[in-house]
Design an enzyme around this catalytic site. Structure first.
Site, PDB file in Angstrom:
ATOM      1  N   ASN A 171       0.883  -1.162   0.000  1.00  0.00           N
ATOM      2  CA  ASN A 171       0.000   0.000   0.000  1.00  0.00           C
ATOM      3  C   ASN A 171       0.919   1.209   0.000  1.00  0.00           C
ATOM      4  OD1 ASN A 171      -1.756   2.066   0.489  1.00  0.00           O
ATOM      5  ND2 ASN A 171      -2.647   1.195   2.351  1.00  0.00           N
TER       6      ASN A 171
ATOM      7  N   LYS B 258       3.268   0.771   3.150  1.00  0.00           N
ATOM      8  CA  LYS B 258       2.841  -0.251   4.105  1.00  0.00           C
ATOM      9  C   LYS B 258       2.925  -1.592   3.390  1.00  0.00           C
ATOM     10  CE  LYS B 258      -0.252   2.784   6.614  1.00  0.00           C
ATOM     11  NZ  LYS B 258      -1.607   3.260   6.723  1.00  0.00           N
TER      12      LYS B 258
ATOM     13  N   ARG C  75      -2.701  -2.271  -3.207  1.00  0.00           N
ATOM     14  CA  ARG C  75      -3.930  -1.533  -2.932  1.00  0.00           C
ATOM     15  C   ARG C  75      -3.915  -0.314  -3.845  1.00  0.00           C
ATOM     16  NH1 ARG C  75      -5.144   3.079   1.268  1.00  0.00           N
ATOM     17  NH2 ARG C  75      -7.388   3.148   1.008  1.00  0.00           N
TER      18      ARG C  75
ATOM     19  N   HIS D 111     -13.195   2.242   0.756  1.00  0.00           N
ATOM     20  CA  HIS D 111     -13.144   1.187   1.789  1.00  0.00           C
ATOM     21  C   HIS D 111     -13.779  -0.118   1.285  1.00  0.00           C
ATOM     22  CE1 HIS D 111     -13.097   4.291   5.345  1.00  0.00           C
ATOM     23  NE2 HIS D 111     -11.866   3.915   5.036  1.00  0.00           N
TER      24      HIS D 111
ATOM     25  N   HIS E 216     -17.526   0.791   8.713  1.00  0.00           N
ATOM     26  CA  HIS E 216     -16.065   0.855   8.877  1.00  0.00           C
ATOM     27  C   HIS E 216     -15.771   2.170   9.598  1.00  0.00           C
ATOM     28  CE1 HIS E 216     -11.777   0.222   7.595  1.00  0.00           C
ATOM     29  NE2 HIS E 216     -11.782   1.488   7.967  1.00  0.00           N
TER      30      HIS E 216
ATOM     31  N   GLY F  63     -12.920   4.024  11.376  1.00  0.00           N
ATOM     32  CA  GLY F  63     -11.507   4.177  11.731  1.00  0.00           C
ATOM     33  C   GLY F  63     -11.228   5.665  11.748  1.00  0.00           C
ATOM     34  N   ASN F  64     -10.070   6.059  11.215  1.00  0.00           N
ATOM     35  CA  ASN F  64      -9.846   7.491  11.040  1.00  0.00           C
ATOM     36  C   ASN F  64     -10.743   7.987   9.916  1.00  0.00           C
ATOM     37  OD1 ASN F  64      -8.601   9.731  11.948  1.00  0.00           O
ATOM     38  ND2 ASN F  64      -6.549   8.871  11.699  1.00  0.00           N
ATOM     39  N   GLY F  65     -10.757   7.211   8.817  1.00  0.00           N
ATOM     40  CA  GLY F  65     -11.786   7.395   7.786  1.00  0.00           C
ATOM     41  C   GLY F  65     -12.960   6.501   8.161  1.00  0.00           C
TER      42      GLY F  65
ATOM     43  N   ARG G  30     -12.437  14.551   8.857  1.00  0.00           N
ATOM     44  CA  ARG G  30     -13.318  14.939   7.744  1.00  0.00           C
ATOM     45  C   ARG G  30     -14.728  15.202   8.251  1.00  0.00           C
ATOM     46  NH1 ARG G  30     -11.579   9.910   4.646  1.00  0.00           N
ATOM     47  NH2 ARG G  30      -9.568  10.460   3.747  1.00  0.00           N
TER      48      ARG G  30
ATOM     49  N   GLY H  85     -10.694   0.708  13.424  1.00  0.00           N
ATOM     50  CA  GLY H  85     -10.134   0.924  14.767  1.00  0.00           C
ATOM     51  C   GLY H  85     -11.175   1.215  15.832  1.00  0.00           C
ATOM     52  N   ILE H  86     -12.132   2.075  15.520  1.00  0.00           N
ATOM     53  CA  ILE H  86     -13.164   2.423  16.507  1.00  0.00           C
ATOM     54  C   ILE H  86     -14.203   1.310  16.584  1.00  0.00           C
ATOM     55  CG2 ILE H  86     -14.983   4.080  17.079  1.00  0.00           C
ATOM     56  CD1 ILE H  86     -13.318   6.227  15.546  1.00  0.00           C
TER      57      ILE H  86
ATOM     58  N   GLU I 159     -13.992  -1.813  15.942  1.00  0.00           N
ATOM     59  CA  GLU I 159     -13.507  -3.072  16.512  1.00  0.00           C
ATOM     60  C   GLU I 159     -13.224  -2.963  18.002  1.00  0.00           C
ATOM     61  OE1 GLU I 159     -10.038  -4.177  14.192  1.00  0.00           O
ATOM     62  OE2 GLU I 159     -11.171  -3.877  12.341  1.00  0.00           O
TER      63      GLU I 159
ATOM     64  N   GLU J  48      -7.870  -6.004   5.245  1.00  0.00           N
ATOM     65  CA  GLU J  48      -7.832  -5.649   3.823  1.00  0.00           C
ATOM     66  C   GLU J  48      -6.630  -6.279   3.115  1.00  0.00           C
ATOM     67  OE1 GLU J  48      -9.135  -1.193   3.550  1.00  0.00           O
ATOM     68  OE2 GLU J  48      -8.591  -1.654   5.603  1.00  0.00           O
TER      69      GLU J  48
HETATM   70  P1  ADP Z   1      -7.194   4.172   9.787  1.00  0.00           P
HETATM   71  O1  ADP Z   1      -8.513   4.612   9.223  1.00  0.00           O
HETATM   72  O2  ADP Z   1      -6.143   5.232   9.733  1.00  0.00           O
HETATM   73  O3  ADP Z   1      -6.760   2.796   9.321  1.00  0.00           O
HETATM   74  P2  ADP Z   1      -7.846   2.834  12.256  1.00  0.00           P
HETATM   75  O4  ADP Z   1      -8.818   1.903  11.622  1.00  0.00           O
HETATM   76  O5  ADP Z   1      -6.619   2.279  12.865  1.00  0.00           O
HETATM   77  O6  ADP Z   1      -7.467   4.043  11.342  1.00  0.00           O
HETATM   78  O7  ADP Z   1      -8.668   3.614  13.393  1.00  0.00           O
HETATM   79  C1  ADP Z   1      -8.120   4.704  14.086  1.00  0.00           C
HETATM   80  C2  ADP Z   1      -9.145   5.161  15.112  1.00  0.00           C
HETATM   81  O8  ADP Z   1      -9.466   4.067  15.977  1.00  0.00           O
HETATM   82  C3  ADP Z   1      -8.657   6.303  16.000  1.00  0.00           C
HETATM   83  O9  ADP Z   1      -9.665   7.271  16.165  1.00  0.00           O
HETATM   84  C4  ADP Z   1      -8.408   5.610  17.326  1.00  0.00           C
HETATM   85  O10 ADP Z   1      -8.608   6.479  18.393  1.00  0.00           O
HETATM   86  C5  ADP Z   1      -9.504   4.564  17.301  1.00  0.00           C
HETATM   87  N1  ADP Z   1      -9.260   3.513  18.280  1.00  0.00           N
HETATM   88  C6  ADP Z   1      -8.274   2.604  18.335  1.00  0.00           C
HETATM   89  N2  ADP Z   1      -8.382   1.854  19.455  1.00  0.00           N
HETATM   90  C7  ADP Z   1      -9.483   2.313  20.122  1.00  0.00           C
HETATM   91  C8  ADP Z   1     -10.130   1.975  21.339  1.00  0.00           C
HETATM   92  N3  ADP Z   1      -9.677   0.991  22.128  1.00  0.00           N
HETATM   93  N4  ADP Z   1     -11.241   2.664  21.700  1.00  0.00           N
HETATM   94  C9  ADP Z   1     -11.703   3.663  20.920  1.00  0.00           C
HETATM   95  N5  ADP Z   1     -11.142   4.034  19.768  1.00  0.00           N
HETATM   96  C10 ADP Z   1     -10.049   3.374  19.372  1.00  0.00           C
END
Ligand code: ADP
Length: 424
Positions: free
Chosen positions: A7, A14, A99, A189, A217, A219-221, A250, A341-342, A344, A395
């Protein structure tokens, strides 16, 4: 077959390395040999590598570009990691999966990279000027390092959403803008949404045709996807990843008139406003503090930061709103799947999004929900008619698997071509 998954961004690379093939895919026993990333390529590059489940190693090296970074990585894999991965030369890496962010309308599925495909990816630069050029650098670097005999496959973020119908992907703007400039919803995504939906089918013993889910999904996005009959029928991200849910930085959906209004009030160009909507908005913009959900949740617990609370509330409200809209569009679903991330890792956010969806048949089992942190499983009660699930996304694994599938398909094509040539 050893498949290197890349990626590649403008200054990041990555990577993950897998051993997999069609029979391993069927048995779900693909092996992940190593993973890591390189950041700040072009200067003193920070490198993180983890072989199998071993210790994460960090190091730095002056790496001028993506090619040099890939060469560095391959040297590491074939020397230090050789014992673990049994990879002793570039010849032991049999394929590379990339990717690629945007495949436009050209690529409804993953594909072997031929010269024609490469040109198609270049043609999509217009649609993803920030991302596709980095992906292209990665493809060129892999060609240089491994040679033309090693097959490379492109797996697009947009492909899964190419099944959307016109009523879902067209904006209600003059139709000729679509015809002349390809302005439409593409969605992103896709690899993640597809991975978790396929995983859900396996967990529940469902055929693709009977897989009706909403995937979130987060995460950050962040994006939501409506999946009916195993196919994406609508998604929250649009022409670009800016539309839809509230994200780390965003804004997601806004009134389009705000662009001009903010530009006028703040003496900014429209380009600067777009940057503001991409990089200074979302959780960061509302909280004025951070885009990191963990920090915001800590603040919420401490109870003394109203804007952290507000950021979380707006984030969850928007996600719930999309769930409701997609339920209506799909005529109901079997499950809402949380990933990213969020999604999961945060039982709190999942509970807030699901709270008030009892009318739709979703009852959260709070004990189950609290136990699922980075792990897979059901978070709804057994008698729910709309279930909640957590499924960690992977992914890179899907890219490795698609790489194998494409190569096998190619093999069959060339074999049958050869056979029919022989038969004539
Ligand atoms: P990206 O979209 O960059 O791949 P990720 O999927 O890793 O990002 O998600 C990042 C987000 O997940 C961040 O906002 C981070 O705070 C959040 N996150 C990671 N672990 C936890 C947790 N245990 N509780 C709440 N939020 C989390």
């Amino acid at each position: 077959m050893n498949v290197l998954v890349l990626n590649s961004g403008s200054s990041t690379l990555k990577f993950q390395l897998f051993t997999t093939d069609l029979s391993r895919i069927a048995q779900h026993n693909d092996e992940r040999l190593c993973r890591g990333q390189m950041e700040r390529i072009g200067g003193e590059t920070a490198i993180t590598i983890q072989a199998r489940e071993g210790q994460r190693q960090t190091m730095t090296a002056p790496l001028p570009d993506i090619s040099a970074s890939l060469e560095h990585l391959v040297r590491w894999i074939t020397s230090e990691a050789a014992e673990i991965a049994e990879i002793r030369s570039t010849a032991d890496i049999h394929a590379v999966g990339h990717r690629v962010v945007h495949g436009g309308e050209l690529f409804p599925e993953s594909t072997l990279i031929t010269d024609e495909v490469f040109k198609g990816i270049e043609d999509c630069i217009d649609l993803a000027p920030l991302h596709n050029p980095g992906n292209i650098q990665g493809i060129l670097a892999a060609r240089q390092v491994f040679g033309p005999q090693v097959p490379q496959v492109a797996v697009f973020d947009t492909s899964f959403h190419q099944s959307m119908l016109e009523h879902a992907y067209l904006y209600a703007i003059p139709y000729d803008l679509y015809q002349r400039h390809h302005i439409r919803r593409y969605g992103f995504h896709g690899t993640s949404h597809r991975f978790v939906a396929e995983r859900y089918s396996i967990l529940r013993g469902l055929t693709k045709e009977r897989t009706n889910v909403i995937t979130l999904h987060l995460g950050n996005g962040c994006s939501a996807d409506a999946i009916r009959g195993g196919r994406s029928v609508d998604t929250s991200m649009g022409m670009t990843p800016l539309e839809g849910l509230v994200m780390g930085t965003r804004s997601g959906d806004i009134d389009p008139s705000l662009v001009n209004l903010i530009a006028t009030k703040e003496s900014l160009s429209t380009h600067e406003v777009e940057t503001l909507l991409n990089n200074q908005s979302g959780l960061l913009g509302i909280s004025g503090l951070t885009n990191d959900m963990r920090v915001l949740l800590e603040k919420l617990k401490e109870g003394d930061d109203d804007r952290a609370r507000l950021a979380i509330e707006i984030f969850c409200y928007r996600a719930k709103k999309y769930v409701g809209a997609f339920l209506a569009c799909m005529g109901g679903a079997d499950a809402i799947i949380f990933t990213g991330g969020i999604g999961e890792n945060s039982p709190e956010i999942r509970a807030r999004i699901c709270d008030g969806l009892q009318w739709a048949g979703l009852k959260i089992d709070h004990r189950r929900n609290n136990q699922k942190i980075g792990t897979e499983g059901q978070i709804s009660t057994n008698d729910s008619t709309l279930h909640g699930f957590v499924i960690p996304t992977d992914e890179e694994l899907l890219i490795a698997r698609d790489t194998v599938r494409c190569i096998q398909g190619q093999l069959h094509t060339s074999q049958s071509e050869r056979l029919s040539a022989v038969q004539q």
